[in-house]
Enzyme design. Sequence first.
Site, PDB file in Angstrom:
ATOM      1  N   LYS A  75       0.823  -1.217   0.000  1.00 33.95           N
ATOM      2  CA  LYS A  75       0.000   0.000   0.000  1.00 33.95           C
ATOM      3  C   LYS A  75       0.849   1.256   0.000  1.00 33.95           C
ATOM      4  O   LYS A  75       0.432   2.274  -0.543  1.00 33.95           O
ATOM      5  CB  LYS A  75      -0.969  -0.011   1.187  1.00 33.95           C
ATOM      6  CG  LYS A  75      -2.030  -1.086   1.017  1.00 33.95           C
ATOM      7  CD  LYS A  75      -3.387  -0.672   1.530  1.00 33.95           C
ATOM      8  CE  LYS A  75      -4.411  -1.642   0.999  1.00 33.95           C
ATOM      9  NZ  LYS A  75      -5.629  -1.702   1.741  1.00 33.95           N
ATOM     10  N   LYS A  95     -10.641  -4.496  -3.875  1.00 35.58           N
ATOM     11  CA  LYS A  95     -11.718  -3.539  -4.114  1.00 35.58           C
ATOM     12  C   LYS A  95     -11.200  -2.150  -4.449  1.00 35.58           C
ATOM     13  O   LYS A  95     -11.912  -1.355  -5.057  1.00 35.58           O
ATOM     14  CB  LYS A  95     -12.699  -3.511  -2.936  1.00 35.58           C
ATOM     15  CG  LYS A  95     -12.111  -3.137  -1.599  1.00 35.58           C
ATOM     16  CD  LYS A  95     -13.205  -3.041  -0.557  1.00 35.58           C
ATOM     17  CE  LYS A  95     -13.078  -4.025   0.569  1.00 35.58           C
ATOM     18  NZ  LYS A  95     -11.862  -3.945   1.381  1.00 35.58           N
ATOM     19  N   LYS A 114      -3.714 -10.105  -6.358  1.00 36.00           N
ATOM     20  CA  LYS A 114      -5.011 -10.498  -5.796  1.00 36.00           C
ATOM     21  C   LYS A 114      -6.103  -9.518  -6.235  1.00 36.00           C
ATOM     22  O   LYS A 114      -5.819  -8.352  -6.544  1.00 36.00           O
ATOM     23  CB  LYS A 114      -4.930 -10.611  -4.263  1.00 36.00           C
ATOM     24  CG  LYS A 114      -5.020  -9.321  -3.528  1.00 36.00           C
ATOM     25  CD  LYS A 114      -5.378  -9.532  -2.056  1.00 36.00           C
ATOM     26  CE  LYS A 114      -5.586  -8.150  -1.432  1.00 36.00           C
ATOM     27  NZ  LYS A 114      -6.618  -8.092  -0.457  1.00 36.00           N
TER      28      LYS A 114
HETATM   29  N1  AQP Z   1      -8.711 -11.428  -3.384  1.00 37.47           N
HETATM   30  C1  AQP Z   1      -9.131 -11.947  -2.232  1.00 37.47           C
HETATM   31  N2  AQP Z   1      -9.372 -13.275  -2.127  1.00 37.47           N
HETATM   32  C2  AQP Z   1      -9.807 -13.803  -0.953  1.00 37.47           C
HETATM   33  N3  AQP Z   1     -10.029 -13.065   0.182  1.00 37.47           N
HETATM   34  C3  AQP Z   1      -9.789 -11.749   0.116  1.00 37.47           C
HETATM   35  N4  AQP Z   1      -9.912 -10.757   1.018  1.00 37.47           N
HETATM   36  C4  AQP Z   1      -9.552  -9.592   0.460  1.00 37.47           C
HETATM   37  N5  AQP Z   1      -9.213  -9.779  -0.828  1.00 37.47           N
HETATM   38  C5  AQP Z   1      -9.348 -11.117  -1.079  1.00 37.47           C
HETATM   39  C6  AQP Z   1     -10.383 -10.952   2.384  1.00 37.47           C
HETATM   40  O1  AQP Z   1     -11.492 -10.083   2.572  1.00 37.47           O
HETATM   41  C7  AQP Z   1     -11.548  -9.704   3.949  1.00 37.47           C
HETATM   42  C8  AQP Z   1     -11.788  -8.245   4.079  1.00 37.47           C
HETATM   43  O2  AQP Z   1     -10.676  -7.551   3.593  1.00 37.47           O
HETATM   44  P1  AQP Z   1     -10.431  -6.042   3.992  1.00 37.47           P
HETATM   45  O3  AQP Z   1     -11.506  -5.201   3.478  1.00 37.47           O
HETATM   46  O4  AQP Z   1     -10.222  -5.948   5.444  1.00 37.47           O
HETATM   47  O5  AQP Z   1      -9.068  -5.642   3.335  1.00 37.47           O
HETATM   48  P2  AQP Z   1      -8.158  -6.257   2.269  1.00 37.47           P
HETATM   49  O6  AQP Z   1      -7.709  -7.623   2.670  1.00 37.47           O
HETATM   50  O7  AQP Z   1      -7.062  -5.267   2.018  1.00 37.47           O
HETATM   51  O8  AQP Z   1      -9.141  -6.371   0.989  1.00 37.47           O
HETATM   52  P3  AQP Z   1      -9.084  -5.586  -0.376  1.00 37.47           P
HETATM   53  O9  AQP Z   1     -10.314  -5.938  -1.138  1.00 37.47           O
HETATM   54  O10 AQP Z   1      -7.776  -5.825  -1.070  1.00 37.47           O
HETATM   55  O11 AQP Z   1      -9.223  -4.094   0.091  1.00 37.47           O
HETATM   56  P4  AQP Z   1      -8.296  -2.864  -0.277  1.00 37.47           P
HETATM   57  O12 AQP Z   1      -8.293  -2.807  -1.765  1.00 37.47           O
HETATM   58  O13 AQP Z   1      -8.921  -1.687   0.374  1.00 37.47           O
HETATM   59  O14 AQP Z   1      -6.933  -3.176   0.283  1.00 37.47           O
HETATM   60  C9  AQP Z   1     -10.249 -10.166   4.583  1.00 37.47           C
HETATM   61  O15 AQP Z   1     -10.482 -11.330   5.352  1.00 37.47           O
HETATM   62  C10 AQP Z   1      -9.372 -10.474   3.408  1.00 37.47           C
HETATM   63  O16 AQP Z   1      -8.424 -11.482   3.703  1.00 37.47           O
END
Ligand code: AQP
Length: 334
Positions: free
Chosen positions: A115, A200, A197
């Site tokens: 990030k 969002k 991965k």
């Molecule tokens: N690609 C993924 N595959 C499986 N699990 C995923 N998670 C996130 N991306 C994937 C799981 O979703 C939960 C919530 O995640 P979060 O919102 O706390 O943050 P994150 O892991 O950083 O998810 P994002 O979508 O990638 O958000 P941004 O883009 O804001 O960083 C967690 O349990 C995560 O493991």
Amino acid sequence: MIKDQKVIFSGIQPSGRITLGNYLGAVKNWAPLQEEGLCLYCVADLHAITVRQNPAELRQRSLTLYAQLLASGIDPEKSILFIQSHVAEHAELAWILNCYTMFGELSRMTQFKDKSAKNADNINCGLFAYPALMAADILLYQTDLVPVGVDQKQHVELTRDIAGRFNGLYSETFTVPEPLMQKSGAKIMSLSDPTKKMSKSDPNPKSYVLLMDSPDEIMRKFKSAVTDSESTVRRGEGRDGIGNLITIYSVAAGKTPEEVEAEFEGRGYGDFKKAVGEATVELLRPVRERTEELLKNKDYLEESYKAGAEKAARLAVRTLDKVKRKVGFAGKIR
Ligand code: AQP
């Protein structure tokens, strides 16, 4: 704290609209856990502001996400469902835990490295200290199990180290939690670059499928998903794109990857992508429709998140008071 059941905690950030990755890797698995113990789930808005957000959008996304969690089967009578910033104890414990978390540990976190590379103009202290806030979220409730996708495993491991360190210094205070990961779907990859991965906050909308995407959008996104120059529906070295679609189809259709490979033996990518799209549309349809209904009932949502925050705070205060006493803060005010 004496517990008569397992405590399960997880959160999700309203840092974008939630994706199929968030759903398959995390949220879809939350409702069934309600039969296994006391579940606490939160919309992690404090975490979301580690990256700059538009305030009006953040507010709207938090409410939508809250409704999506309800629509995914989280029952506010059985579980505690709340918005993180409504329970002030999260931020308070996070400050204390910052003082028991090492600079070197935080510097090694993969998410921080990723990030900060993506947000080079805003590498703020919150982004760096994110895992200490996540440790506070988990430890406040004496959590036993943390259901997460693979990307969050490193943060749960750091939480275990922080809890162990604190317990070692001041005697048993926190339950040391375990991560809980799915066998399949724990890491869904981007549709436009399957070596990354699905996220969002990815600026490319073709990289993800959203929970609220229409059936047409879902079909279109799978149609344009990056695969490779081969033509067999099989997993293998360097076949990240097709492997990812096999994972998605197998979770959405409730089949093993081997069954999926057998089903598509001798058939082309066109057929397969169509099937992945259709299975995803059917998987997400009830969640999307229920979310749309819930969003029309703002009073119900407000009542539900207020009740959730009150229940969460009652538990959180118990741990926080104990922590304050142990570190040596003077006096007793409640
Ligand atoms: N690609 C993924 N595959 C499986 N699990 C995923 N998670 C996130 N991306 C994937 C799981 O979703 C939960 C919530 O995640 P979060 O919102 O706390 O943050 P994150 O892991 O950083 O998810 P994002 O979508 O990638 O958000 P941004 O883009 O804001 O960083 C967690 O349990 C995560 O493991």
